[in-house]
Scaffold this motif. Structure first.
Motif, PDB file in Angstrom:
ATOM      1  N   ASN A   1     -26.987 -47.649 -15.278  1.00 35.34           N
ATOM      2  CA  ASN A   1     -27.980 -48.600 -14.769  1.00 35.34           C
ATOM      3  C   ASN A   1     -27.530 -50.004 -15.170  1.00 35.34           C
ATOM      4  O   ASN A   1     -27.576 -50.367 -16.347  1.00 35.34           O
ATOM      5  CB  ASN A   1     -29.350 -48.281 -15.358  1.00 35.34           C
ATOM      6  N   ILE A   2     -27.075 -50.797 -14.205  1.00 36.85           N
ATOM      7  CA  ILE A   2     -26.489 -52.094 -14.518  1.00 36.85           C
ATOM      8  C   ILE A   2     -27.155 -53.196 -13.699  1.00 36.85           C
ATOM      9  O   ILE A   2     -27.752 -52.933 -12.653  1.00 36.85           O
ATOM     10  CB  ILE A   2     -24.975 -52.087 -14.228  1.00 36.85           C
ATOM     11  N   PRO A   3     -27.064 -54.450 -14.165  1.00 40.82           N
ATOM     12  CA  PRO A   3     -27.638 -55.570 -13.411  1.00 40.82           C
ATOM     13  C   PRO A   3     -26.967 -55.744 -12.052  1.00 40.82           C
ATOM     14  O   PRO A   3     -25.772 -55.470 -11.891  1.00 40.82           O
ATOM     15  CB  PRO A   3     -27.360 -56.776 -14.312  1.00 40.82           C
ATOM     16  N   ALA A   4     -27.722 -56.219 -11.099  1.00 41.74           N
ATOM     17  CA  ALA A   4     -27.206 -56.389  -9.736  1.00 41.74           C
ATOM     18  C   ALA A   4     -26.093 -57.430  -9.665  1.00 41.74           C
ATOM     19  O   ALA A   4     -25.239 -57.390  -8.779  1.00 41.74           O
ATOM     20  CB  ALA A   4     -28.354 -56.784  -8.807  1.00 41.74           C
ATOM     21  N   SER A   5     -26.075 -58.360 -10.613  1.00 47.15           N
ATOM     22  CA  SER A   5     -25.083 -59.439 -10.592  1.00 47.15           C
ATOM     23  C   SER A   5     -23.732 -59.025 -11.168  1.00 47.15           C
ATOM     24  O   SER A   5     -22.795 -59.820 -11.206  1.00 47.15           O
ATOM     25  CB  SER A   5     -25.612 -60.626 -11.395  1.00 47.15           C
ATOM     26  N   THR A   6     -23.613 -57.788 -11.592  1.00 47.04           N
ATOM     27  CA  THR A   6     -22.392 -57.321 -12.245  1.00 47.04           C
ATOM     28  C   THR A   6     -21.198 -57.323 -11.292  1.00 47.04           C
ATOM     29  O   THR A   6     -21.299 -56.871 -10.152  1.00 47.04           O
ATOM     30  CB  THR A   6     -22.601 -55.902 -12.796  1.00 47.04           C
ATOM     31  N   GLU A   7     -20.058 -57.817 -11.773  1.00 47.42           N
ATOM     32  CA  GLU A   7     -18.820 -57.750 -11.001  1.00 47.42           C
ATOM     33  C   GLU A   7     -18.263 -56.340 -11.110  1.00 47.42           C
ATOM     34  O   GLU A   7     -18.216 -55.761 -12.195  1.00 47.42           O
ATOM     35  CB  GLU A   7     -17.800 -58.757 -11.529  1.00 47.42           C
ATOM     36  N   VAL A   8     -17.857 -55.778  -9.979  1.00 50.00           N
ATOM     37  CA  VAL A   8     -17.404 -54.388  -9.956  1.00 50.00           C
ATOM     38  C   VAL A   8     -15.906 -54.317  -9.687  1.00 50.00           C
ATOM     39  O   VAL A   8     -15.385 -54.961  -8.772  1.00 50.00           O
ATOM     40  CB  VAL A   8     -18.178 -53.575  -8.890  1.00 50.00           C
ATOM     41  N   VAL A   9     -15.215 -53.513 -10.494  1.00 49.35           N
ATOM     42  CA  VAL A   9     -13.797 -53.215 -10.288  1.00 49.35           C
ATOM     43  C   VAL A   9     -13.701 -51.743  -9.904  1.00 49.35           C
ATOM     44  O   VAL A   9     -14.123 -50.869 -10.665  1.00 49.35           O
ATOM     45  CB  VAL A   9     -12.976 -53.485 -11.565  1.00 49.35           C
ATOM     46  N   ASP A  10     -13.161 -51.474  -8.735  1.00 44.36           N
ATOM     47  CA  ASP A  10     -13.002 -50.095  -8.290  1.00 44.36           C
ATOM     48  C   ASP A  10     -11.668 -49.560  -8.822  1.00 44.36           C
ATOM     49  O   ASP A  10     -10.605 -50.005  -8.411  1.00 44.36           O
ATOM     50  CB  ASP A  10     -13.040 -50.021  -6.765  1.00 44.36           C
ATOM     51  N   ALA A  11     -11.754 -48.595  -9.730  1.00 43.54           N
ATOM     52  CA  ALA A  11     -10.557 -48.031 -10.364  1.00 43.54           C
ATOM     53  C   ALA A  11     -10.206 -46.657  -9.804  1.00 43.54           C
ATOM     54  O   ALA A  11      -9.607 -45.834 -10.502  1.00 43.54           O
ATOM     55  CB  ALA A  11     -10.759 -47.967 -11.872  1.00 43.54           C
ATOM     56  N   SER A  12     -10.567 -46.406  -8.583  1.00 46.09           N
ATOM     57  CA  SER A  12     -10.271 -45.103  -7.970  1.00 46.09           C
ATOM     58  C   SER A  12      -8.773 -44.801  -8.049  1.00 46.09           C
ATOM     59  O   SER A  12      -7.937 -45.640  -7.679  1.00 46.09           O
ATOM     60  CB  SER A  12     -10.707 -45.100  -6.502  1.00 46.09           C
ATOM     61  N   GLY A  13      -8.435 -43.609  -8.529  1.00 50.64           N
ATOM     62  CA  GLY A  13      -7.048 -43.208  -8.642  1.00 50.64           C
ATOM     63  C   GLY A  13      -6.301 -43.877  -9.781  1.00 50.64           C
ATOM     64  O   GLY A  13      -5.073 -43.742  -9.881  1.00 50.64           O
ATOM     65  N   GLN A  14      -7.030 -44.580 -10.653  1.00 52.31           N
ATOM     66  CA  GLN A  14      -6.386 -45.329 -11.724  1.00 52.31           C
ATOM     67  C   GLN A  14      -6.933 -44.906 -13.092  1.00 52.31           C
ATOM     68  O   GLN A  14      -7.921 -44.186 -13.197  1.00 52.31           O
ATOM     69  CB  GLN A  14      -6.591 -46.827 -11.511  1.00 52.31           C
ATOM     70  N   TYR A  15      -6.271 -45.395 -14.134  1.00 55.26           N
ATOM     71  CA  TYR A  15      -6.655 -45.071 -15.504  1.00 55.26           C
ATOM     72  C   TYR A  15      -7.234 -46.301 -16.196  1.00 55.26           C
ATOM     73  O   TYR A  15      -6.746 -47.426 -15.990  1.00 55.26           O
ATOM     74  CB  TYR A  15      -5.449 -44.547 -16.281  1.00 55.26           C
ATOM     75  N   ILE A  16      -8.245 -46.070 -16.993  1.00 54.51           N
ATOM     76  CA  ILE A  16      -8.897 -47.133 -17.758  1.00 54.51           C
ATOM     77  C   ILE A  16      -8.492 -46.942 -19.221  1.00 54.51           C
ATOM     78  O   ILE A  16      -8.878 -45.969 -19.861  1.00 54.51           O
ATOM     79  CB  ILE A  16     -10.426 -47.063 -17.605  1.00 54.51           C
ATOM     80  N   MET A  17      -7.695 -47.867 -19.746  1.00 57.89           N
ATOM     81  CA  MET A  17      -7.127 -47.695 -21.077  1.00 57.89           C
ATOM     82  C   MET A  17      -7.383 -48.928 -21.949  1.00 57.89           C
ATOM     83  O   MET A  17      -7.633 -50.024 -21.421  1.00 57.89           O
ATOM     84  CB  MET A  17      -5.623 -47.461 -20.963  1.00 57.89           C
ATOM     85  N   PRO A  18      -7.319 -48.775 -23.268  1.00 62.40           N
ATOM     86  CA  PRO A  18      -7.418 -49.962 -24.135  1.00 62.40           C
ATOM     87  C   PRO A  18      -6.292 -50.939 -23.832  1.00 62.40           C
ATOM     88  O   PRO A  18      -5.158 -50.534 -23.545  1.00 62.40           O
ATOM     89  CB  PRO A  18      -7.272 -49.382 -25.549  1.00 62.40           C
ATOM     90  N   GLY A  19      -6.591 -52.219 -23.892  1.00 61.63           N
ATOM     91  CA  GLY A  19      -5.542 -53.216 -23.704  1.00 61.63           C
ATOM     92  C   GLY A  19      -4.439 -53.042 -24.724  1.00 61.63           C
ATOM     93  O   GLY A  19      -4.668 -52.610 -25.858  1.00 61.63           O
ATOM     94  N   GLY A  20      -3.223 -53.365 -24.312  1.00 62.05           N
ATOM     95  CA  GLY A  20      -2.095 -53.223 -25.221  1.00 62.05           C
ATOM     96  C   GLY A  20      -2.183 -54.177 -26.399  1.00 62.05           C
ATOM     97  O   GLY A  20      -2.727 -55.283 -26.290  1.00 62.05           O
ATOM     98  N   ILE A  21      -1.658 -53.732 -27.536  1.00 62.61           N
ATOM     99  CA  ILE A  21      -1.546 -54.588 -28.717  1.00 62.61           C
ATOM    100  C   ILE A  21      -0.070 -54.649 -29.082  1.00 62.61           C
ATOM    101  O   ILE A  21       0.553 -53.624 -29.345  1.00 62.61           O
ATOM    102  CB  ILE A  21      -2.346 -54.031 -29.906  1.00 62.61           C
ATOM    103  N   ASP A  22       0.496 -55.830 -29.072  1.00 64.32           N
ATOM    104  CA  ASP A  22       1.900 -55.999 -29.450  1.00 64.32           C
ATOM    105  C   ASP A  22       1.933 -56.443 -30.913  1.00 64.32           C
ATOM    106  O   ASP A  22       1.531 -57.561 -31.242  1.00 64.32           O
ATOM    107  CB  ASP A  22       2.580 -57.049 -28.564  1.00 64.32           C
ATOM    108  N   PRO A  23       2.421 -55.577 -31.815  1.00 67.29           N
ATOM    109  CA  PRO A  23       2.384 -55.905 -33.239  1.00 67.29           C
ATOM    110  C   PRO A  23       3.508 -56.802 -33.721  1.00 67.29           C
ATOM    111  O   PRO A  23       3.610 -57.068 -34.920  1.00 67.29           O
ATOM    112  CB  PRO A  23       2.496 -54.521 -33.901  1.00 67.29           C
ATOM    113  N   HIS A  24       4.328 -57.306 -32.778  1.00 65.90           N
ATOM    114  CA  HIS A  24       5.509 -58.052 -33.231  1.00 65.90           C
ATOM    115  C   HIS A  24       5.915 -59.077 -32.174  1.00 65.90           C
ATOM    116  O   HIS A  24       6.665 -58.774 -31.243  1.00 65.90           O
ATOM    117  CB  HIS A  24       6.653 -57.073 -33.488  1.00 65.90           C
ATOM    118  N   THR A  25       5.416 -60.302 -32.314  1.00 61.75           N
ATOM    119  CA  THR A  25       5.804 -61.386 -31.415  1.00 61.75           C
ATOM    120  C   THR A  25       6.106 -62.644 -32.231  1.00 61.75           C
ATOM    121  O   THR A  25       5.670 -62.791 -33.373  1.00 61.75           O
ATOM    122  CB  THR A  25       4.708 -61.724 -30.384  1.00 61.75           C
ATOM    123  N   HIS A  26       6.873 -63.537 -31.621  1.00 61.25           N
ATOM    124  CA  HIS A  26       7.181 -64.836 -32.234  1.00 61.25           C
ATOM    125  C   HIS A  26       6.996 -65.918 -31.177  1.00 61.25           C
ATOM    126  O   HIS A  26       7.956 -66.302 -30.499  1.00 61.25           O
ATOM    127  CB  HIS A  26       8.613 -64.869 -32.763  1.00 61.25           C
TER     128      HIS A  26
END
Length: 479
Positions: free
Chosen positions: A36-61
């Protein structure tokens, strides 16, 4: 702003299930079906796709002043490129000059990072030692959310930490409940081998791997594992590139020691033949430390990742343009060390890992996000699809393809170590703190939108480990 990601399959490090994910106020607010969500919510259709945690890069400069120049990606361009590739958080490095107060360097890096488009946090390097370093480590750990300190065993006459510094810093890490991390290469051996190459007239990029053979990494890894054992602290070894250092980690873990290993996407997929190219720009563009290894070492690294002795994947993203690399045209030791990759890490690992059966989807999530969040005490705020977690999400299209090229990537560098490779499996959407920042090829990164991630120390765990160590001492048993 609220977002509903619907019709997709949620993939975490632990399990896979069908559900919609509702994000509000920068957090994941609900997971399930028929929400049950508000009508103003932006919708992303992920049909056929995977919903995963965003990547974390532990080593950047990002924006790193190094070898007489400065890395070409700053905290905005680098993190924006990361968002395009599905990475929503980075752990960068504060690297004080020898003699510089840690707090002074930390404030400088925090100032540079204000422009970051994605969330960020820091390891802080220990490049020298006196009482002020000990004091500043305490301030960073207790007041600024730094729970990891970096030690370079390489780069003699610059930022290399000798054994005395390692021991004193590791002891301080134990006191604070912080994780020591290590660049394991024998800096003295590297220096001597570099001089030998130059004396023999081998001055081009082909000398780079010859001056840093696997044994210099293996020796340092073995040594630091023993130092960590003596100090009774866990240790995290960055960019493991060869069998020699992997074997040191594997032996230590088999004996019950808490040693953790990181591997780079490049070391898993690129071999040392790149340094033998007649094209200086191409060969120099691959110069990083440790260097790329033979295919034999690559296969060992994959086995280490599959077998649980390597735990995280990173990029060591530190990029320099061709003009910057040209500083070493007549002397390979002057080529700025570093390559890019933050935009490509997830796609490369999916294509070479999941598509080739080396990793399951859940293992992919673990080694690209969740394990880093756990090791550096950001979980479940990061690395998790769970109610209350930060809404850092990548919607992954396993059927879409992309051909990697410096002509089309978003990184601020004119060279790409994965140039020309077509990967299958790319992000269709990236969500950072509840905002869509990558949408079907459109980058919507916002300068300064990233937030600093405060990481508590592991003091309770290390205190328990110290008590156990006392119990196990022979004199304690005899009494």
């Amino acid at each position: 702003m609220s977002i509903l990601i619907k019709n997709g399959t949620v993939v975490t490090a632990d399990h896979t299930f069908r559900a919609d994910v509702y994000c509000e106020g920068g957090k994941i607010a609900a997971i399930g079906e028929n929400l049950n969500i508000p009508a103003s919510t932006e919708v992303v259709d992920a049909s056929g796709q995977y919903i995963m945690p965003g990547g974390i890069d532990p080593h950047t400069h990002m924006q790193f002043p190094f070898m007489g120049t400065v890395a070409s990606d700053d905290f905005y361009t680098g993190t924006a490129a990361g968002l395009a590739g599905g990475t929503t958080t980075i752990i960068d490095f504060v690297i004080p000059k020898p003699g510089q107060r840690l707090m002074e360097a930390y404030e400088q890096w925090r100032d540079w990072a204000e422009k970051s488009a994605a969330d960020y946090t820091f390891h802080v390097a220990i490049t020298w030692w006196d009482d002020s370093v000990r004091e500043d480590m305490g301030t960073l750990a207790r007041e600024h959310g730094v729970n990891s300190f970096k030690h370079f065993m390489a780069y003699k006459n610059a930022i290399m930490a000798d054994d005395e510094t390692l021991v004193k810093s590791f002891r301080r890490c134990v006191e604070l409940g912080a994780m020591p991390t290590v660049h394991a290469e024998n800096g003295e051996l590297v220096y001597q081998l570099q001089q030998e190459m130059l004396e023999k007239g081998i001055t081009g990029p082909e000398a780079h791997p010859l001056s840093r053979p696997p044994l210099v990494e293996g020796e340092a890894a073995n040594r630091v594992v023993q130092v960590a054992k003596a100090m009774n602290t866990p240790v995290y070894i960055v960019h493991v590139s060869c069998k020699d250092s992997l074997e040191a980690i594997t032996r230590a873990r088999a004996s019950g020691q808490r040693v953790y290993g990181e591997v780079l996407a490049g070391h898993l997929t690129i071999d040392e033949s790149v340094y033998r190219s007649k094209d200086f720009d191409f060969a120099a563009g691959h110069v990083m430390s440790p260097p790329f290894r033979s295919k034999e070492h690559q296969e060992a690294l994959w086995q280490g990742l599959q077998g649980g002795n390597l735990h995280t994947t990173a990029t060591d993203h530190c990029c320099f343009c061709k003009e910057q690399k040209a500083a070493g045209r007549d002397d390979f030791t002057q080529i700025p060390n570093g390559t890019a990759g933050i935009e490509d890490r997830l796609a490369i690992l999916w294509d070479d890992g999941v598509n080739k059966g080396r990793l399951t989807m859940n293992e992919f999530v673990a080694v690209t996000s969740t394990n880093t969040a756990k090791l550096f005490n950001m979980y479940p705020q990061k690395g998790s699809i769970s109610v209350g977690a930060d809404a850092d999400i990548v919607v992954w299209d396993p059927e879409a393809t992309r051909t990697i090229s410096a002509e089309t990537h978003h990184m601020n560098v004119d060279f790409n170590i994965f140039e020309g490779r077509t990967v299958k499996g790319v992000p269709s959407h990236t969500v950072s703190r509840g905002k869509i920042v990558w949408c079907n090829g459109e980058l919507r990164a916002e300068r300064g939108a990233g937030r600093y991630v405060h990481r508590e120390t592991f003091a309770p765990f290390l205190e328990a480990a110290a008590r156990q160590s006392e119990v196990n001492k022979p004199e304690a048993v005899e009494r």
